[in-house]
Design an enzyme around this catalytic site. Structure first.
Site, PDB file in Angstrom:
ATOM      1  N   HIS A 106     -14.298 -34.342 -50.279  1.00 17.01           N
ATOM      2  CA  HIS A 106     -15.117 -33.499 -49.401  1.00 17.01           C
ATOM      3  C   HIS A 106     -15.591 -32.337 -50.277  1.00 17.01           C
ATOM      4  CE1 HIS A 106     -12.076 -35.153 -46.581  1.00 17.01           C
ATOM      5  NE2 HIS A 106     -13.041 -35.163 -45.702  1.00 17.01           N
ATOM      6  N   ASP A 109     -13.028 -29.729 -50.865  1.00 19.08           N
ATOM      7  CA  ASP A 109     -11.805 -30.108 -51.594  1.00 19.08           C
ATOM      8  C   ASP A 109     -11.952 -29.642 -53.037  1.00 19.08           C
ATOM      9  OD1 ASP A 109     -11.088 -31.570 -49.353  1.00 19.08           O
ATOM     10  OD2 ASP A 109     -11.763 -33.481 -50.197  1.00 19.08           O
ATOM     11  N   GLU A 237     -17.396 -43.561 -40.695  1.00 21.28           N
ATOM     12  CA  GLU A 237     -15.961 -43.869 -40.627  1.00 21.28           C
ATOM     13  C   GLU A 237     -15.479 -43.662 -39.188  1.00 21.28           C
ATOM     14  OE1 GLU A 237     -13.510 -42.021 -43.689  1.00 21.28           O
ATOM     15  OE2 GLU A 237     -11.865 -41.857 -42.252  1.00 21.28           O
ATOM     16  N   HIS A 276      -6.948 -45.365 -38.309  1.00 21.40           N
ATOM     17  CA  HIS A 276      -7.915 -45.113 -37.241  1.00 21.40           C
ATOM     18  C   HIS A 276      -8.041 -46.355 -36.364  1.00 21.40           C
ATOM     19  CE1 HIS A 276     -10.150 -41.822 -39.795  1.00 21.40           C
ATOM     20  NE2 HIS A 276      -8.847 -41.616 -39.665  1.00 21.40           N
ATOM     21  N   ASP A 301     -10.528 -47.125 -45.985  1.00 26.99           N
ATOM     22  CA  ASP A 301      -9.602 -46.021 -46.211  1.00 26.99           C
ATOM     23  C   ASP A 301      -8.208 -46.580 -45.952  1.00 26.99           C
ATOM     24  OD1 ASP A 301     -11.362 -44.104 -47.013  1.00 26.99           O
ATOM     25  OD2 ASP A 301     -11.020 -42.736 -45.335  1.00 26.99           O
ATOM     26  N   ASP A 312      -1.971 -40.688 -36.098  1.00 26.91           N
ATOM     27  CA  ASP A 312      -2.689 -40.773 -37.370  1.00 26.91           C
ATOM     28  C   ASP A 312      -1.842 -40.077 -38.437  1.00 26.91           C
ATOM     29  OD1 ASP A 312      -4.736 -41.324 -39.136  1.00 26.91           O
ATOM     30  OD2 ASP A 312      -5.916 -39.577 -38.609  1.00 26.91           O
ATOM     31  N   ASP A 314      -1.251 -41.137 -41.486  1.00 23.85           N
ATOM     32  CA  ASP A 314      -1.777 -41.302 -42.854  1.00 23.85           C
ATOM     33  C   ASP A 314      -0.683 -41.596 -43.879  1.00 23.85           C
ATOM     34  OD1 ASP A 314      -4.333 -40.886 -41.970  1.00 23.85           O
ATOM     35  OD2 ASP A 314      -4.550 -38.877 -42.766  1.00 23.85           O
TER      36      ASP A 314
HETATM   37  C1  XLS Z   1      -9.724 -38.103 -41.158  1.00 25.50           C
HETATM   38  C2  XLS Z   1     -10.564 -38.923 -42.016  1.00 25.50           C
HETATM   39  C3  XLS Z   1     -11.136 -38.201 -43.227  1.00 25.50           C
HETATM   40  C4  XLS Z   1     -12.285 -38.977 -43.772  1.00 25.50           C
HETATM   41  C5  XLS Z   1     -13.199 -38.195 -44.640  1.00 25.50           C
HETATM   42  O1  XLS Z   1      -8.994 -38.595 -40.302  1.00 25.50           O
HETATM   43  O2  XLS Z   1      -9.860 -40.063 -42.402  1.00 25.50           O
HETATM   44  O3  XLS Z   1     -10.161 -37.952 -44.180  1.00 25.50           O
HETATM   45  O4  XLS Z   1     -11.847 -40.101 -44.476  1.00 25.50           O
HETATM   46  O5  XLS Z   1     -13.743 -37.100 -43.990  1.00 25.50           O
HETATM   47 NI    NI Z   2     -10.482 -41.474 -43.811  1.00 24.54          NI
HETATM   48 NI    NI Z   3      -7.940 -40.494 -41.178  1.00 27.99          NI
END
Ligand code: XLS
Ligand code: NI
Ligand code: NI
Length: 441
Positions: A106, A109, A237, A276, A301, A312, A314
């Protein structure tokens, strides 16, 4: 090891070798062998593994109950550009030691957002110049760029879908700058994750206007980037909720509708994220298949959710069966269009060693490699495809074939049913398919 910068951040860790599954070395790949050819191309080309700048370099483990726990040695400077350069040095040291070839970011970032748009743009430009040199020196490439239009409080009511045009315009400016940066760094794709594009309550929301504004906005972004010579893909996404209660890009099917409704189908595809998908109560493989069916399977992703609470979270991928099912979809649909596999995943809050970041990515890459090998074996060695063909054989000849070819009317179906009587019961044999997959795991 580090390119340009002279500090080494991940001391004591060298390049991660492939040592095979008998190896006891935790800092070696057991299954991911970049050059190994599977289904006609090297593993590294199937995946194009990427490091996510935000989780790996920026996320220090803060959660709603407490602050970050991780002490990153590249976070020492309080001067934004100096700090950003250290972060970039650490990023490239990490990517090259992993043997990965891509990264994703991003805008903010890369460097902290400044108090004004003009100053932010200047900072990003400085970092683009720096990253360009690092890319050239290392051969690492940008898989995709994106803009963070969700963290700053100005976006609390959304970015492109904000009820205030002034905020929409600010998002436009930010995305223009992020597109410029992506293009200058030779980015292969550009991602739109909806962030706060959605709403909390319909009572205060003009949903149609908000969605139409997103459509207009995406078209503007696309036209601008194409005008600047960008040849890559745009990805949406999907994500169903969090932060908003109702997100406009809920899942793959909803996002495909957005793409088609606003005439973006020649330029846009999807970036499917495992967690997601499961948050939307789908499987990852379902979302991949929906995208593939529309010719929009662009990128992945990679991560995983929590199987108990569904959030979520991750986490890094480690469920071989889940990924093997996904790789079946990937192999059968000829892979990703333009994208790759970006580890949008973070180590746990209490995983505080720098080494843990390596272990996590090694595990993720190995999980995808194993999944790919399993899927390839199922397709090459088992009766899977024959079984599936047999299940649908009635459409491959006779009246069924005519139906598929569009040659029948409802009256024809009526007559067929009248003269053929009740259809014979045919088992779906799900357990057989599951056992078959398991045989190769
Ligand atoms: C958030 C998203 C984010 C996207 C990019 O849940 O996964 O990280 O991949 O903005
Ligand atoms: Ni993502
Ligand atoms: Ni995400």
């Amino acid at each position: 090891m580090a390119v340009l910068g002279n500090k080494e951040y991940f001391k004591g860790i060298g390049e991660i070798p492939y040592e095979g599954k008998e190896s006891d070395n935790p800092l070696a790949f057991k299954h991911y062998n970049p050059e190994q050819v599977v289904a006609g191309k090297p593993m590294k080309e199937h995946f194009k593994f990427a490091m996510a700048y935000w989780h790996t370099l920026c996320g220090t483990g803060g959660d709603p109950f407490g602050p970050g726990t991780k002490q990153f040695p590249w976070n020492a400077s309080s001067e934004p550009i100096a700090a950003a350069k250290e972060k970039a040095d650490a990023a490239f040291e990490f990517i090259t030691k992993m043997g990965f070839e891509y990264y994703c970011f991003h805008d903010f970032d890369l460097v902290d957002e400044a108090d004004s748009l003009a100053e932010s743009e200047k900072r990003i430009q400085t970092m683009v110049d720096y990253l360009k040199q690092k890319q050239e020196a290392s051969g690492v490439k940008l898989l995709w760029g994106t803009a963070n239009c969700f963290s700053n409080p100005r976006y609390m009511n959304g970015a492109a879908s904000n009820p205030d045009f002034n905020v929409v315009a600010h998002a436009g400016a930010q995305i223009k700058i992020a597109l410029d940066a992506t293009i200058e760094l030779g980015g292969q794709n550009y991602v739109f994750w909806g962030g706060r594009e959605g709403y909390m309550s319909l009572l205060n929301t003009q949903m149609k206007l908000e969605q139409d504004n997103i459509g207009r906005f995406l078209n503007m972004a696309k036209d601008y980037a194409r005008g600047q010579g960008f040849k890559g893909n745009f990805f949406i996404e999907p994500k169903p909720m969090e932060p908003m209660k109702h997100q406009y890009d809920f899942d793959a099917a909803t996002s495909i509708n957005t793409i088609r409704e606003y005439g973006l189908q020649d330029d846009f595809k999807l970036n499917i994220e495992v967690n997601h998908a499961t948050l939307a109560q789908h499987t990852f493989q379902h979302e991949l298949q929906v995208a593939a069916n529309a010719g929009m399977l662009g990128s992945i992703d990679a991560n995983r959710g929590d199987y108990q609470n569904g959030w979520d979270t991750d986490q890094f991928p480690n469920n071989v069966t889940e990924i093997a099912e996904a790789m079946l979809v990937l192999l059968k649909s000829d892979g990703l269009e333009g994208g790759g596999v970006n580890f949008d995943a973070k180590t746990r809050r209490n995983s505080t060693d720098l080494e843990d970041i390596f272990l996590a990515h090694i595990g993720g890459a190995d999980t995808f490699a194993r999944g790919l090998l399993v899927a390839d074996a199922v397709l090459q060695k088992s009766s899977y495809e024959d079984l599936l063909d047999k299940r649908y054989a009635s459409f491959a000849s006779g009246a069924g074939q005519n139906f598929v070819d569009g040659k029948l009317t409802l009256l024809d179906l009526y007559q067929h049913a009248q003269s053929n009587g009740e259809a014979k019961q045919i088992s779906g044999k799900q357990e057989l398919y599951e056992n078959l997959l398991n045989q190769y795991v």
